[in-house]
Design a protein around this motif. Structure first.
Motif, mmCIF file in Angstrom:
data_model
loop_
_atom_site.group_PDB
_atom_site.id
_atom_site.type_symbol
_atom_site.label_atom_id
_atom_site.label_comp_id
_atom_site.label_asym_id
_atom_site.label_seq_id
_atom_site.Cartn_x
_atom_site.Cartn_y
_atom_site.Cartn_z
ATOM 1 N N ASN A 1 -66.596 8.057 49.492
ATOM 2 C CA ASN A 1 -65.524 8.219 50.159
ATOM 3 C C ASN A 1 -65.981 9.433 51.519
ATOM 4 O O ASN A 1 -66.609 10.307 51.038
ATOM 5 C CB ASN A 1 -63.992 8.726 49.560
ATOM 6 N N PRO A 2 -65.487 9.319 52.529
ATOM 7 C CA PRO A 2 -65.859 10.415 53.499
ATOM 8 C C PRO A 2 -65.129 11.584 53.063
ATOM 9 O O PRO A 2 -63.863 11.664 52.282
ATOM 10 C CB PRO A 2 -64.985 9.855 54.726
ATOM 11 N N LEU B 1 -51.323 14.455 54.460
ATOM 12 C CA LEU B 1 -52.883 14.257 53.684
ATOM 13 C C LEU B 1 -52.693 13.360 52.060
ATOM 14 O O LEU B 1 -53.511 12.962 51.579
ATOM 15 C CB LEU B 1 -53.541 15.560 53.080
ATOM 16 N N LEU B 2 -51.576 13.544 51.472
ATOM 17 C CA LEU B 2 -50.957 12.991 50.397
ATOM 18 C C LEU B 2 -51.620 11.786 50.204
ATOM 19 O O LEU B 2 -52.505 11.438 49.064
ATOM 20 C CB LEU B 2 -49.775 13.144 50.013
ATOM 21 N N GLN B 3 -51.116 10.691 50.984
ATOM 22 C CA GLN B 3 -51.886 9.330 50.639
ATOM 23 C C GLN B 3 -53.020 9.079 50.692
ATOM 24 O O GLN B 3 -53.505 8.441 49.946
ATOM 25 C CB GLN B 3 -50.781 8.405 51.668
ATOM 26 N N ALA B 4 -53.729 9.608 51.813
ATOM 27 C CA ALA B 4 -55.059 9.506 51.721
ATOM 28 C C ALA B 4 -55.779 9.974 50.759
ATOM 29 O O ALA B 4 -56.763 9.502 50.382
ATOM 30 C CB ALA B 4 -55.686 10.254 53.025
ATOM 31 N N VAL B 5 -55.519 11.179 50.221
ATOM 32 C CA VAL B 5 -56.106 11.378 48.875
ATOM 33 C C VAL B 5 -55.707 10.708 47.631
ATOM 34 O O VAL B 5 -56.722 10.463 46.943
ATOM 35 C CB VAL B 5 -55.616 12.913 48.731
ATOM 36 N N GLU B 6 -54.327 10.475 47.441
ATOM 37 C CA GLU B 6 -54.020 9.606 46.571
ATOM 38 C C GLU B 6 -54.896 8.212 46.641
ATOM 39 O O GLU B 6 -55.176 7.663 45.466
ATOM 40 C CB GLU B 6 -52.584 9.397 46.582
ATOM 41 N N LYS B 7 -54.836 7.471 47.604
ATOM 42 C CA LYS B 7 -55.478 6.191 47.639
ATOM 43 C C LYS B 7 -57.119 6.244 47.822
ATOM 44 O O LYS B 7 -57.726 5.274 47.785
ATOM 45 C CB LYS B 7 -55.187 5.497 48.944
ATOM 46 N N GLY B 8 -57.575 7.230 47.931
ATOM 47 C CA GLY B 8 -59.060 7.516 47.907
ATOM 48 C C GLY B 8 -59.619 7.397 49.291
ATOM 49 O O GLY B 8 -60.737 7.007 49.414
ATOM 50 N N TRP B 9 -58.879 7.309 50.219
ATOM 51 C CA TRP B 9 -59.601 6.971 51.727
ATOM 52 C C TRP B 9 -60.382 8.310 52.003
ATOM 53 O O TRP B 9 -61.274 8.052 52.903
ATOM 54 C CB TRP B 9 -58.381 6.784 52.598
#
Length: 425
Positions: A98-99, A117-125
């Motif tokens: 992941n970037p 930021l939460l969703q991006a961290v949670e989904k591993g984006w």
């Protein structure tokens, strides 16, 4: 124009990285993760100039990941979402790398910015790396904090700083061509306050002040050539830590005059009022504790009031709290007790909870003896039943020793009556 010395010397690999051996040394908590490319989202917490940004760059380089960076000072929610979108696209569909999104001074992000930021961290984006000089427990929302590992970076010690100066003399493209003799380092190290960037900036300033071919560095020369460039109050540097230290030590030493003076220095210097209030909270428990439990209540109310009211009125509330704590009886018994207990845990590991004080919510647990023979204290005289609450291997170990003050002497008498055949109070 030449880059500053601190930028020219910024390490590019772990092998060149100085300090933080507990994180990136041979047995460091991050070493194997970096080598294997298994990078969790994390927050670096530590004073300025301890290598937080540098370490984030090295992690990205050595793990072969795309690297994006934002500064919490100048970025908004839209900037965060734009970077996340770019990171999603650069990550691709068939890669586990992941970037990395690095956010400097993440404690300055508002709740809504952190929420973005939460969703991006949670989904591993993205893999988030945040850097902060403030305690993330207070400044980072719990939902984001629970998704990140927190790593503490320490101020550089004397050996680290001397290594850094010598590296500058020997390896820097510009300084290595000069005839520099380093006779003394104490003044430089003292002025740096453990901040590597501050050290290199000061060192470069001194070197550039010489017109002679031969440059001899002594403590006297350092003080002479830097004294005309003092910081009135550096909120992120040496004075930040020295003055808060003087403030807390004045309270611990029961001197309200010293406490209110150092408080005034911080307020006049523009220090973060919540930072001061947090330190008062800690002092109320660490230095006063059970000698006067009301101190913690007042300190907590002070923190809440400061968070609500702000400057300039908060200075009055902080002054009231600081002088109250300074005039309060002192005890570090609670602080000493938890230190001893933690040391014992590290020495003995995960000892079993005695069966009689285990929870027994199921029939099987009851059949196995969980909770059997537990004495419910309120059924006994004086609401006390003599029983063992520690694991068998460490039974009878005393961690809490009440302090010598009116309130804790009362606690001591209470404990003597209850545990006269077990603990020596």
């Amino acid at each position: 124009m030449n880059e500053p010395l601190a930028e020219r010397l910024r390490p590019k690999t772990l092998e060149d990285y100085i300090s933080q051996a507990h994180l990136v040394g041979p047995k460091g908590a991050l070493t194997q993760s970096i080598k294997q490319g298994l990078i969790p989202s994390m927050i670096f917490w530590g004073p300025p100039g301890t290598g937080k940004t540098t370490l984030a760059n090295i992690i990205a380089t050595e793990s072969g990941r795309p690297f994006y960076t934002l500064s919490a000072i100048s970025s908004g929610v839209k900037d965060v979402r734009d970077v996340i979108e770019k990171a999603k696209q650069s990550g691709g569909l068939f890669t586990t790398k992941n970037p990395i999104l690095f956010i400097d001074e993440i404690h300055r992000f508002s709740k809504s910015q952190q929420d973005s930021l939460l969703q991006a961290v949670e989904k591993g984006w993205i893999t988030l790396i945040g850097a902060t000089t403030e305690n993330p427990s207070f400044e980072v929302i719990s939902a984001l904090l629970s998704r990140c590992q927190v790593y503490i970076l320490n101020a550089f010690d004397k050996n680290d700083l001397e290594t850094l100066i010598n590296r500058a003399i020997e390896k820097d493209n510009i300084l290595s061509k000069k005839n520099i003799e380093l006779k003394e380092t104490d003044a430089l190290l003292r002025l740096s306050g453990g901040d590597a960037r501050k050290l290199l900036n000061a060192f470069e300033l001194i070197i550039n002040s010489f017109n002679e071919n031969k440059i001899i560095i002594t403590d006297k020369i350092v003080l002479e050539r830097i004294q005309n460039n003092p910081a009135r109050y550096d909120k992120t540097g040496e004075q930040h830590y020295d003055i808060i230290s003087a403030f807390i030590k004045s309270i611990r030493g029961s001197d309200p005059n010293g406490a209110v003076y150092w408080l005034a220095r911080m307020i006049e210097g523009g220090e973060d009022l919540k930072f001061i209030a947090r330190r008062l909270l800690i002092s109320a428990s660490e230095d006063i504790g059970n000698a006067n439990p009301t101190a913690l209540v007042i300190a907590n109310n002070t923190f809440q009031a400061v968070s609500t009211i702000g400057y300039p009125e908060s200075r009055i509330i902080l002054s009231q709290c600081a002088t109250y704590l300074a005039c309060s009886p002192k005890s570090n018994a609670a602080y000493a007790a938890i230190k001893l207990a933690q040391q014992k845990v590290r020495e003995t590991g995960d000892l079993s909870v005695p069966l009689e004080i285990r929870n027994a919510p199921t029939k099987l647990m009851k059949e196995l003896g969980y909770g059997e023979n537990y004495k419910y204290a309120h059924k006994y005289e004086n609401n006390f039943a003599n029983q063992e609450f520690l694991p068998e291997e460490i039974k009878g170990t005393k961690f809490y020793e009440p302090g010598n003050n009116t309130r804790e002497n009362g606690q001591r008498e209470f404990l003597k009556q209850r545990w006269k055949n077990k603990y020596d109070y």
